[in-house]
Design an enzyme around this catalytic site. Structure first.
Site, short mmCIF file in Angstrom:
data_model
loop_
_atom_site.label_atom_id
_atom_site.label_comp_id
_atom_site.label_asym_id
_atom_site.label_seq_id
_atom_site.Cartn_x
_atom_site.Cartn_y
_atom_site.Cartn_z
N SER A 208 46.59 50.40 44.42
CA SER A 208 47.72 49.91 45.20
C SER A 208 47.66 50.51 46.60
O SER A 208 46.67 50.31 47.30
CB SER A 208 49.04 50.22 44.49
N GLU A 332 49.23 40.54 39.21
CA GLU A 332 49.68 41.55 40.17
C GLU A 332 51.14 41.36 40.58
O GLU A 332 51.84 42.32 40.88
CB GLU A 332 48.79 41.52 41.42
N HIS A 426 50.48 44.82 37.70
CA HIS A 426 50.03 45.76 38.73
C HIS A 426 50.08 47.18 38.19
O HIS A 426 51.08 47.62 37.65
CB HIS A 426 50.96 45.62 39.94
#
Length: 532
Positions: A208, A332, A426
């Site tokens: 991330s 995601e 995610h």
């Protein structure tokens, strides 16, 4: 007692005292001696790589750590850098610039081991290197030295302000969090050999915001030579335009002007408490869309640390040429909430706001046909908008000059993903990469924001096999620059015009052209944006 027996007894006693005191883990750094814990895997926590950025050092480039005398007992993590209260009970302090090391005891003295340096995620606003999901024991046991770091976050890590720029030797401000990462890598280069690591074989990896940071370090001039390989997991915003320090571009207020709204008296700002600074800053914008005016505390194009938009730098070949793994997860957009879309009309309205005149072309690539699938399509568009299109652009650029370029997609829907209906969400790949999957008997999984309770059967042998495969591939890449290893399908390199990738899911298999139609549509939009 015979003299020789007395000598043996004394030697045993001394050895016992050394072990009990941690002296058998003693290591000399350039700031002083440190001792750690552990037997097979030695662990050192909270070693300062820079001076505490407090008082007059708040919003300055990291300074060298102050040397100490005696032995620093490195058995406790550094405090988390100040952030939102998403991890209740975690200690926070601006004195947070520490790193943690896991190293195999049996190999430390005889080998120069590959080094892996983890950069945590959290939107550049939350997180720390001490989260349980990042425990480095399993990776170190595979024959590497694992390092995790803290770096300044939010307003403390990314405030741009004209007064700060005036006092800087480089005439810029902001990007202190990125400078922290560079300082940590410089510390690793100077010191990691004492822990058994090879300072000339360093792999940076992150997820991330950490994956974004990996890409930003690839284009940061100051990071040249500090790492030899890179792994970027779910990098956000990389192909999107960034805000500038002093220029108004993309309809945004220059970040110096945005910072100046907090007041022009720098000494007064530095005298305020951490809590008062948070009150001034307000809550962070975690959407990452960069569509607000002068919006959030994030990396900024300053002409020094970041010379230009990373997308332009990669396209122009202005990056550190190192082997790369980069990839994303299948879903995601779900963990981040996605756009508030429940109908085709709402989807069209949201897309028009984000993509303007190209919204119809983008949505056509995703094929939303009814209100029932509007949200799932919106989540896919949103996830690709933030993550996949930028990741592919980086892969395309690096693959032109480096044959050791690899793409992956993580598709495994684990117990959390099923329970929350997030799919392969995610950050869900992290415990697989670190081989820190929970014992299913306990029914908990380490998440970004603490432990989440799940059904006892949420993780099974498929997950455990997948975890061993992913962590093994990541370690193999750190060792050799090639993730291929015995017992797994061949992972072909990514090539322009031959976009191969490895799927890590219920099965592990090589595939090609990941969502190519959709990402081509997204890329066309960002090409237009970047040319403004």
């Amino acid at each position: 007692m015979k003299p020789e027996l007395r000598i043996v007894a004394c030697a045993v006693a001394v050895a016992g005292l050394i072990c009990a005191s941690g002296l058998d883990t003693l290591v000399k750094t350039d700031s002083g001696l440190v001792s750690g814990t552990g037997t097979a895997i030695r662990v050192y926590k909270g070693i300062p790589y820079a001076a505490p950025p407090v008082g007059g050092l708040r919003w300055k480039a990291p300074q060298p750590p102050k040397p100490w005398t005696g032995i620093r007992v490195a058995t406790s993590f550094s405090a988390n850098c100040p952030q939102m209260e998403l991890m209740p009970g975690a200690r926070q302090s601006e004195d947070c610039l520490g790193l943690n090391i896991w190293t195999p005891a049996s190999l430390r003295q005889t080998s120069k081991l590959p080094v892996m340096v983890w950069i945590h995620g959290g939107g550049f606003a939350i997180g720390s290197g001490s989260q349980s999901v990042y425990d480095g024991e399993a990776l170190a046991a595979q024959g590497i030295v694992l390092v995790t770091i803290n770096y300044r976050l939010g307003i403390f890590g990314f405030l741009a302000h004209p007064a700060l720029s005036r006092e800087s030797p480089d005439g810029v401000s902001g990007n202190y969090g990125l400078l922290d990462m560079i300082a940590a890598l410089e510390w690793v280069k100077r010191n990691i050999a004492a822990f058994g690591g090879d300072p000339e074989n360093v792999t940076i990896f992150g997820e991330s915001a950490g994956g974004t940071a990996v890409c930003l370090l690839m284009v940061a001039p100051q990071a040249k030579g500090l790492f030899q390989k890179a792994i970027s997991e779910s990098a956000a915003w990389i192909n999107t335009p960034f805000s500038r320090l002093t220029e108004s571009v993309y309809g945004r207020v220059p970040m110096e002007k945005f910072g100046e709204k907090l007041g022009t008296d720098l000494a007064a700002l530095r005298s305020k408490s951490t809590a008062d600074i948070f009150k001034l800053a307000g809550g962070p914008d975690m959407t990452g869309e960069r569509t607000a005016v002068g919006e959030v505390y994030l990396p900024v194009i300053d002409g020094k640390v970041l010379p230009d938009d990373p997308g332009r730098l990669f396209t122009g070949g202005k990056f550190h040429n190192v082997p790369l793994i980069a990839g994303t997860n299948a879903d995601e957009g779900t963990l981040l909430g996605g756009p508030p879309v429940k109908s085709l009309e709402a989807l069209n309205t949201w897309a028009a706001k984000v993509y303007g005149t190209q919204s119809k072309a983008v949505l056509a690539a995703y094929g939303a046909a009814s209100d029932a699938d509007a949200y799932s399509k919106a989540a896919s568009v949103y996830g690709d908008f933030l993550f996949l299109q930028g990741t592919r652009s980086v892969l395309e650029a690096v693959a032109k000059v480096n044959p050791h370029t690899y793409q992956y997609q993580f598709t495994r829907v684990n117990g959390v993903g099923r329970q929350l209906k997030w799919g392969a969400y995610h950050a869900s790949e992290i415990p697989y990469v670190f081989d820190t999957l929970p014992d299913s008997a306990y029914g908990t999984v380490p998440m970004l924001f603490g432990n989440f309770t799940v059904a006892p059967d949420s993780f099974n042998d498929v997950d455990r096999v997948l975890s061993k495969a992913m962590s093994g591939a990541w370690v193999r890449f750190a060792k050799t620059g090639d993730p291929n290893r015995q017992g797994l399908p061949t992972w072909p390199a990514f090539r322009p015009g031959n976009e191969s990738y490895m799927e890590f899911g219920d099965r592990i298999a090589a595939k090609s052209d990941l969502r190519k139609k959709q990402i081509d549509a997204q890329a066309a939009y960002w090409t237009t944006m970047s040319s403004r």
